[in-house]
Design a protein around this motif. Structure first.
Motif, PDB file in Angstrom:
ATOM      1  N   LEU A   1       0.846  -1.196   0.000  1.00  0.00           N
ATOM      2  CA  LEU A   1       0.000   0.000   0.000  1.00  0.00           C
ATOM      3  C   LEU A   1       0.879   1.243   0.000  1.00  0.00           C
ATOM      4  O   LEU A   1       0.602   2.205  -0.734  1.00  0.00           O
ATOM      5  CB  LEU A   1      -0.921   0.000   1.221  1.00  0.00           C
ATOM      6  CG  LEU A   1      -1.795   1.241   1.421  1.00  0.00           C
ATOM      7  CD1 LEU A   1      -2.697   1.483   0.213  1.00  0.00           C
ATOM      8  CD2 LEU A   1      -2.631   1.115   2.694  1.00  0.00           C
ATOM      9  N   ARG A   2       1.921   1.241   0.798  1.00  0.00           N
ATOM     10  CA  ARG A   2       2.849   2.372   0.854  1.00  0.00           C
ATOM     11  C   ARG A   2       3.483   2.620  -0.515  1.00  0.00           C
ATOM     12  O   ARG A   2       3.599   3.763  -0.973  1.00  0.00           O
ATOM     13  CB  ARG A   2       3.926   2.098   1.905  1.00  0.00           C
ATOM     14  CG  ARG A   2       4.936   3.234   2.077  1.00  0.00           C
ATOM     15  CD  ARG A   2       6.022   2.823   3.073  1.00  0.00           C
ATOM     16  NE  ARG A   2       7.081   3.817   3.146  1.00  0.00           N
ATOM     17  CZ  ARG A   2       7.059   4.866   3.943  1.00  0.00           C
ATOM     18  NH1 ARG A   2       6.025   5.060   4.752  1.00  0.00           N
ATOM     19  NH2 ARG A   2       8.060   5.730   3.952  1.00  0.00           N
ATOM     20  N   GLU A   3       3.889   1.536  -1.170  1.00  0.00           N
ATOM     21  CA  GLU A   3       4.500   1.648  -2.495  1.00  0.00           C
ATOM     22  C   GLU A   3       3.518   2.235  -3.513  1.00  0.00           C
ATOM     23  O   GLU A   3       3.914   3.027  -4.376  1.00  0.00           O
ATOM     24  CB  GLU A   3       4.983   0.269  -2.963  1.00  0.00           C
ATOM     25  CG  GLU A   3       6.202  -0.229  -2.188  1.00  0.00           C
ATOM     26  CD  GLU A   3       6.538  -1.679  -2.484  1.00  0.00           C
ATOM     27  OE1 GLU A   3       5.740  -2.347  -3.199  1.00  0.00           O
ATOM     28  OE2 GLU A   3       7.578  -2.166  -1.997  1.00  0.00           O
ATOM     29  N   LYS A   4       2.250   1.854  -3.398  1.00  0.00           N
ATOM     30  CA  LYS A   4       1.236   2.392  -4.307  1.00  0.00           C
ATOM     31  C   LYS A   4       1.008   3.883  -4.058  1.00  0.00           C
ATOM     32  O   LYS A   4       0.838   4.662  -5.005  1.00  0.00           O
ATOM     33  CB  LYS A   4      -0.090   1.629  -4.142  1.00  0.00           C
ATOM     34  CG  LYS A   4      -1.146   2.056  -5.149  1.00  0.00           C
ATOM     35  CD  LYS A   4      -2.350   1.139  -5.130  1.00  0.00           C
ATOM     36  CE  LYS A   4      -3.368   1.562  -6.190  1.00  0.00           C
ATOM     37  NZ  LYS A   4      -4.527   0.653  -6.234  1.00  0.00           N
ATOM     38  N   ILE A   5       1.013   4.275  -2.779  1.00  0.00           N
ATOM     39  CA  ILE A   5       0.859   5.688  -2.426  1.00  0.00           C
ATOM     40  C   ILE A   5       2.010   6.508  -3.013  1.00  0.00           C
ATOM     41  O   ILE A   5       1.795   7.580  -3.603  1.00  0.00           O
ATOM     42  CB  ILE A   5       0.816   5.868  -0.893  1.00  0.00           C
ATOM     43  CG1 ILE A   5      -0.453   5.242  -0.295  1.00  0.00           C
ATOM     44  CG2 ILE A   5       0.917   7.346  -0.513  1.00  0.00           C
ATOM     45  CD1 ILE A   5      -1.743   5.894  -0.717  1.00  0.00           C
ATOM     46  N   ILE A   6       3.230   6.007  -2.879  1.00  0.00           N
ATOM     47  CA  ILE A   6       4.408   6.689  -3.426  1.00  0.00           C
ATOM     48  C   ILE A   6       4.299   6.814  -4.947  1.00  0.00           C
ATOM     49  O   ILE A   6       4.592   7.867  -5.521  1.00  0.00           O
ATOM     50  CB  ILE A   6       5.697   5.944  -3.036  1.00  0.00           C
ATOM     51  CG1 ILE A   6       5.923   6.045  -1.523  1.00  0.00           C
ATOM     52  CG2 ILE A   6       6.901   6.490  -3.796  1.00  0.00           C
ATOM     53  CD1 ILE A   6       7.071   5.199  -1.002  1.00  0.00           C
TER      54      ILE A   6
END
Length: 235
Positions: A53-58
């Motif tokens: 999820l963090r990677e998608k946000i970035i």
């Protein structure tokens, strides 16, 4: 029971609760080892979800035209609501709240809060981390004194995985753990490993024991040599 086989069972979602064979282990050290073998893969799997999820946000924020993409904005709005993020377009706010929990900290809190998985709350409600809810839907705690009114209940989870997910979301969005998130973010920005021992210092509000609880967490991590699971994340 071998760790790989336990991981296989977890992958098949066969561990909705601690298995009966776990409670039949008489040797304390063997039971503690089994506790880690059951809990660690679930903790790691939930951390992987957060990491993705963090990677998608970035990825979304790296797009200079993300504000014109309705699909991305809708996604951000959903995540912002879940994580109680006030500014929809503030990248830093997302990155402070959406990040993994040191495995050693999760293991230590799980062991302390659940009595190594043997508490009534775990057996009857899959509640590993002592989560409350102010309703009559949960499991009623027992009071030693009849005249004490208890206006909360212990939240019932459908599985161990759900309990872990709720715990991680709690640390990632509850105002009580703002110091935890700020310190984690500081370590992330300087490429330093944020370990459970370091994180434990920010858990003073998790328990009514306050400073003593922090000490117990650190002792639990050190005694069981669980920091190695944090180091594995950086390798």
């Amino acid at each position: 029971m071998k760790k790989k086989f336990i991981s296989f069972l977890i992958a098949l979602n066969l561990y909705g609760a601690f298995p009966s064979w776990y409670y039949n282990i008489k040797n304390t050290q063997k039971q503690k080892k089994a506790f880690v073998e059951i809990m660690l893969p679930l903790i790691e799997r939930e951390n992987q979800k957060i990491k993705k999820l963090r990677e998608k946000i970035i990825q979304i924020f790296n797009d200079p035209y993300f504000l014109t993409n309705k699909k991305n904005l809708s996604f951000l709005a959903t995540i912002a609501k879940k994580y109680k993020i006030k500014n929809l377009t503030n990248k830093e706010e997302y990155l402070k709240k959406i990040d993994i929990i040191p495995p050693s900290l999760a293991l230590a809190q799980a062991a302390l809060e659940s009595g190594w998985g043997k508490s009534r709350f775990v057996k009857q409600a899959n509640n590993i981390f002592g989560h409350w809810e102010y309703s009559n839907k949960g499991l009623k705690p027992k009071s030693k004194y009849e005249y004490i009114k208890i206006d909360y209940s212990i939240k019932i989870f459908p599985s161990l995985e759900n309990s872990i997910a709720a715990y991680m979301l709690n640390l990632n969005r509850n105002p009580a753990y703002k110091n935890f998130r700020n310190l984690r973010y500081k370590y992330k920005k300087t490429n330093k490993l944020f370990t459970g021992i370091i994180a434990a210092n920010t858990m003073i509000n998790y328990s009514q024991l306050h400073e003593k609880y922090v000490t117990l967490l650190k002792q639990m991590i050190k005694k069981n040599h669980w920091e190695k699971y944090d180091k594995a994340l950086s390798e």
